[in-house]
Motif scaffolding. Structure first.
Motif, PDB file in Angstrom:
ATOM      1  N   LEU A  93       0.860  -1.182   0.000  1.00 24.52           N
ATOM      2  CA  LEU A  93       0.000   0.000   0.000  1.00 24.52           C
ATOM      3  C   LEU A  93       0.898   1.234   0.000  1.00 24.52           C
ATOM      4  O   LEU A  93       1.783   1.366   0.847  1.00 24.52           O
ATOM      5  N   LYS A  94       0.676   2.133  -0.954  1.00 22.37           N
ATOM      6  CA  LYS A  94       1.425   3.383  -1.017  1.00 22.37           C
ATOM      7  C   LYS A  94       0.600   4.495  -0.377  1.00 22.37           C
ATOM      8  O   LYS A  94      -0.569   4.678  -0.726  1.00 22.37           O
ATOM      9  N   ILE A  95       1.214   5.224   0.537  1.00 21.96           N
ATOM     10  CA  ILE A  95       0.560   6.348   1.204  1.00 21.96           C
ATOM     11  C   ILE A  95       1.414   7.591   0.950  1.00 21.96           C
ATOM     12  O   ILE A  95       2.517   7.721   1.487  1.00 21.96           O
ATOM     13  N   PHE A  96       0.898   8.474   0.104  1.00 25.82           N
ATOM     14  CA  PHE A  96       1.616   9.703  -0.224  1.00 25.82           C
ATOM     15  C   PHE A  96       1.205  10.781   0.782  1.00 25.82           C
ATOM     16  O   PHE A  96       0.045  11.195   0.814  1.00 25.82           O
ATOM     17  N   LEU A  97       2.143  11.211   1.600  1.00 31.91           N
ATOM     18  CA  LEU A  97       1.891  12.247   2.608  1.00 31.91           C
ATOM     19  C   LEU A  97       2.241  13.601   2.001  1.00 31.91           C
ATOM     20  O   LEU A  97       3.403  13.853   1.651  1.00 31.91           O
ATOM     21  N   VAL A  98       1.244  14.452   1.870  1.00 28.35           N
ATOM     22  CA  VAL A  98       1.437  15.759   1.229  1.00 28.35           C
ATOM     23  C   VAL A  98       1.236  16.855   2.268  1.00 28.35           C
ATOM     24  O   VAL A  98       0.192  16.915   2.933  1.00 28.35           O
ATOM     25  N   ARG A  99       2.230  17.709   2.421  1.00 24.89           N
ATOM     26  CA  ARG A  99       2.009  18.915   3.220  1.00 24.89           C
ATOM     27  C   ARG A  99       1.277  19.926   2.342  1.00 24.89           C
ATOM     28  O   ARG A  99       1.601  20.074   1.147  1.00 24.89           O
ATOM     29  N   HIS A 100       0.284  20.608   2.906  1.00 26.20           N
ATOM     30  CA  HIS A 100      -0.485  21.590   2.138  1.00 26.20           C
ATOM     31  C   HIS A 100       0.426  22.588   1.423  1.00 26.20           C
ATOM     32  O   HIS A 100       1.556  22.859   1.862  1.00 26.20           O
ATOM     33  N   VAL A 155      -3.653   6.578  -7.795  1.00 21.04           N
ATOM     34  CA  VAL A 155      -4.226   6.926  -6.492  1.00 21.04           C
ATOM     35  C   VAL A 155      -5.739   6.722  -6.546  1.00 21.04           C
ATOM     36  O   VAL A 155      -6.399   7.099  -7.516  1.00 21.04           O
ATOM     37  N   GLN A 156      -6.281   6.134  -5.479  1.00 15.29           N
ATOM     38  CA  GLN A 156      -7.713   5.808  -5.467  1.00 15.29           C
ATOM     39  C   GLN A 156      -8.546   6.751  -4.600  1.00 15.29           C
ATOM     40  O   GLN A 156      -9.754   6.870  -4.802  1.00 15.29           O
ATOM     41  N   ILE A 157      -7.913   7.417  -3.634  1.00 16.06           N
ATOM     42  CA  ILE A 157      -8.671   8.248  -2.699  1.00 16.06           C
ATOM     43  C   ILE A 157      -7.745   9.265  -2.047  1.00 16.06           C
ATOM     44  O   ILE A 157      -6.543   9.018  -1.922  1.00 16.06           O
ATOM     45  N   VAL A 158      -8.314  10.417  -1.682  1.00 16.87           N
ATOM     46  CA  VAL A 158      -7.559  11.465  -0.986  1.00 16.87           C
ATOM     47  C   VAL A 158      -8.227  11.731   0.358  1.00 16.87           C
ATOM     48  O   VAL A 158      -9.450  11.918   0.421  1.00 16.87           O
ATOM     49  N   TYR A 159      -7.432  11.751   1.405  1.00 17.77           N
ATOM     50  CA  TYR A 159      -7.899  12.162   2.736  1.00 17.77           C
ATOM     51  C   TYR A 159      -7.272  13.503   3.075  1.00 17.77           C
ATOM     52  O   TYR A 159      -6.119  13.757   2.729  1.00 17.77           O
ATOM     53  N   THR A 160      -8.032  14.359   3.764  1.00 21.59           N
ATOM     54  CA  THR A 160      -7.502  15.680   4.077  1.00 21.59           C
ATOM     55  C   THR A 160      -7.935  16.186   5.443  1.00 21.59           C
ATOM     56  O   THR A 160      -9.002  15.832   5.942  1.00 21.59           O
ATOM     57  N   ARG A 169      -6.409  25.399   3.918  1.00 18.46           N
ATOM     58  CA  ARG A 169      -5.175  25.271   3.129  1.00 18.46           C
ATOM     59  C   ARG A 169      -4.906  23.824   2.734  1.00 18.46           C
ATOM     60  O   ARG A 169      -4.376  23.555   1.656  1.00 18.46           O
ATOM     61  N   ALA A 170      -5.279  22.881   3.607  1.00 14.52           N
ATOM     62  CA  ALA A 170      -5.130  21.464   3.271  1.00 14.52           C
ATOM     63  C   ALA A 170      -6.256  21.015   2.346  1.00 14.52           C
ATOM     64  O   ALA A 170      -6.017  20.336   1.341  1.00 14.52           O
ATOM     65  N   TYR A 171      -7.490  21.408   2.683  1.00 16.14           N
ATOM     66  CA  TYR A 171      -8.647  20.994   1.873  1.00 16.14           C
ATOM     67  C   TYR A 171      -8.510  21.495   0.433  1.00 16.14           C
ATOM     68  O   TYR A 171      -8.777  20.756  -0.521  1.00 16.14           O
ATOM     69  N   GLN A 172      -8.077  22.756   0.267  1.00 13.36           N
ATOM     70  CA  GLN A 172      -7.923  23.300  -1.088  1.00 13.36           C
ATOM     71  C   GLN A 172      -6.848  22.550  -1.863  1.00 13.36           C
ATOM     72  O   GLN A 172      -7.001  22.278  -3.066  1.00 13.36           O
ATOM     73  N   THR A 173      -5.755  22.199  -1.194  1.00 14.54           N
ATOM     74  CA  THR A 173      -4.705  21.398  -1.829  1.00 14.54           C
ATOM     75  C   THR A 173      -5.265  20.044  -2.253  1.00 14.54           C
ATOM     76  O   THR A 173      -5.065  19.588  -3.388  1.00 14.54           O
TER      77      THR A 173
END
Length: 199
Positions: free
Chosen positions: A3-10, A49-54, A59-63
């Motif tokens: 499972l790949k989990i891409f952690l994105v800072r806003h 990617v199948q889904i995005v969590y925020t 600032r995070a939601y818009q990203t």
């Protein structure tokens, strides 16, 4: 399969440009931030990617919304991904924080369970975001994106690497950076603070 989990800072806000603590102040992306978010989405478009969590903060939601719209995948808000509550020094620079709240800051940054009014402990932040991650790795996805904040993601990465929480300042997490964690029986950090997509 891992499972790949891409952690994105806003992506960037005006407060980021001014070096101000944001915490749970609800600051929106600026124009440069929206461009950064588009570049993150473009970078992730090849990753199945199948889904995005925020985080619920703007600032995070818009990203995350730019990512989910570009990739045409679902977007889910999770309160556990919000930033650390730091109302005691929100809107201040680090220099101002140390001038006015040096004792509180030193206790908070060195003691994971520090109890300071107006500031959530780093241990509390880590507990909620780790709980989120432990639930996520039980879900039937192959590739997910998690959009959150510098402090929250640093506490999570400390947990993945099994390093003490007060070492969180020993690595950077830039705006719109991507870090990859993989889960295949165990969690591994594959890369950290990658910003090559920002050019």
């Amino acid at each position: 399969m891992a499972l790949k989990i891409f952690l994105v800072r806003h992506a960037k806000t005006d407060w980021n440009d001014r070096g101000l603590w944001q915490g749970n102040s609800d600051i929106s992306l600026n124009q440069a931030g929206f461009e950064q978010a588009r570049r993150v989405a473009q970078r992730l478009s090849t990753q199945n990617v199948q889904i995005v969590y925020t985080s619920p903060l703007s600032r995070a939601y818009q990203t995350a919304k730019v990512i989910s719209d570009t990739l045409k995948i679902p977007l889910i808000i999770d309160e556990r991904l919000r930033e650390c509550e730091i109302s005691l020094w929100n809107g201040l620079t680090m220099e101002e924080t140390l001038q006015r709240f040096q004792r509180e800051y030193q206790i908070w940054s060195s003691q994971p369970d520090a109890k300071i009014e107006g500031v959530e402990s780093l241990g509390s932040v880590q507990n909620r975001i780790v709980q989120f991650l432990q639930e996520l790795i039980q879900k039937p996805f192959e590739s997910t994106v998690v959009v959150s904040h510098a402090l929250s993601l640093r506490t999570l990465i400390c947990w993945v690497l099994k390093i003490p929480l007060n070492e969180y300042r020993n690595f950077g997490l830039d705006n719109a950076s991507i870090s990859l964690v993989e889960f295949q029986g165990r969690l591994r950090l594959i890369y950290l603070n990658d910003t090559c997509h920002l050019g």
